[in-house]
Design a protein around this motif. Structure first.
Motif, short mmCIF file in Angstrom:
data_model
loop_
_atom_site.label_atom_id
_atom_site.label_comp_id
_atom_site.label_asym_id
_atom_site.label_seq_id
_atom_site.Cartn_x
_atom_site.Cartn_y
_atom_site.Cartn_z
N ASP A 13 0.82 -1.21 0.00
CA ASP A 13 0.00 0.00 0.00
C ASP A 13 0.86 1.26 0.00
OD1 ASP A 13 -2.30 -1.56 -0.02
OD2 ASP A 13 -2.52 -1.51 2.17
N PHE A 14 1.99 1.24 0.73
CA PHE A 14 2.92 2.38 0.69
C PHE A 14 3.41 2.58 -0.74
CE2 PHE A 14 3.93 2.73 5.33
CZ PHE A 14 3.97 4.12 5.40
N ALA A 15 3.82 1.50 -1.40
CA ALA A 15 4.33 1.59 -2.77
C ALA A 15 3.28 2.16 -3.72
CB ALA A 15 4.81 0.23 -3.26
N ALA A 16 2.01 1.84 -3.45
CA ALA A 16 0.90 2.32 -4.28
C ALA A 16 0.43 3.72 -3.87
CB ALA A 16 -0.26 1.34 -4.22
N GLY A 17 0.96 4.24 -2.76
CA GLY A 17 0.54 5.55 -2.29
C GLY A 17 -0.86 5.55 -1.69
N ASP A 18 -1.29 4.42 -1.16
CA ASP A 18 -2.65 4.28 -0.63
C ASP A 18 -2.67 4.46 0.89
OD1 ASP A 18 -5.26 3.63 -0.05
OD2 ASP A 18 -5.28 1.81 -1.31
N ALA A 19 -2.63 5.70 1.34
CA ALA A 19 -2.61 6.00 2.77
C ALA A 19 -3.86 5.50 3.47
CB ALA A 19 -2.44 7.50 2.99
N ALA A 20 -5.01 5.56 2.83
CA ALA A 20 -6.25 5.10 3.45
C ALA A 20 -6.18 3.62 3.78
CB ALA A 20 -7.44 5.39 2.54
N ALA A 21 -5.61 2.81 2.88
CA ALA A 21 -5.49 1.37 3.13
C ALA A 21 -4.52 1.10 4.28
CB ALA A 21 -5.03 0.65 1.87
N ILE A 22 -3.46 1.89 4.35
CA ILE A 22 -2.49 1.74 5.45
C ILE A 22 -3.18 2.04 6.77
CG2 ILE A 22 -0.36 2.63 6.46
CD1 ILE A 22 0.45 3.30 3.48
N LEU A 23 -3.86 3.17 6.83
CA LEU A 23 -4.54 3.56 8.07
C LEU A 23 -5.59 2.54 8.48
CD1 LEU A 23 -4.90 7.38 7.39
CD2 LEU A 23 -3.38 6.29 9.06
N ASP A 24 -6.19 1.88 7.52
CA ASP A 24 -7.21 0.87 7.82
C ASP A 24 -6.62 -0.33 8.57
OD1 ASP A 24 -9.95 -0.06 7.59
OD2 ASP A 24 -9.16 -1.55 6.19
N ALA A 25 -5.33 -0.59 8.40
CA ALA A 25 -4.67 -1.70 9.08
C ALA A 25 -4.31 -1.36 10.53
CB ALA A 25 -3.41 -2.11 8.32
#
Length: 138
Positions: A13-25
């Protein structure tokens, strides 16, 4: 999902720039701590909660880096924790300097959620890349 799988997904998710997915974890009350003398750390020492991480880290660091990656070199699983050794690489836009620094992450879990994240990084090298060679005064 096992903790190791959660961490692997976070790095994707970091590599994809998906902060929302990271925060969801993350657990709602996550403790997020960058290394001492890290330019983004400030005086707080740590941030608690998803909103604080989004505001003080993702919103600040995200726009400043191009091609930021973590190359994972080794992963160690422990009861309720995952330890990752690797290297950060990327271009710091404000200085035009490239980063290649050693890093270690300690991820602690409560169930399937990240309860705490602690980063250890070569802050002297990071500060040179960012043009902030002198640590902030205490």
């Amino acid at each position: 999902m096992k903790p190791i799988d959660v961490v692997r997904k976070i790095y994707r998710d970091f590599a994809a720039g998906d902060a929302a997915a990271i925060l969801d974890a993350f657990a709602d009350d996550i403790e997020f701590k960058l290394a001492e003398n890290h330019p983004y750390r400030g005086a707080a020492g740590e941030w608690r909660g998803k909103q604080a991480i989004a505001q003080h880290f993702f919103a600040v660091a995200g726009p400043e880096w191009e091609g930021w990656t973590i190359g994972v070199e080794e992963t160690v699983e422990a009861p309720g924790a995952v330890i990752v050794e690797g290297r950060y690489t990327g271009l710091y836009r404000p200085t035009g300097r490239r980063m290649d620094v050693e890093v270690c992450h300690v991820w602690r879990f409560r169930g399937e959620r990240v309860a705490s994240f602690h980063q250890y990084v070569d802050t002297a090298a990071l500060r040179r890349v960012m043009g902030r060679d002198k640590p902030a005064e205490a």
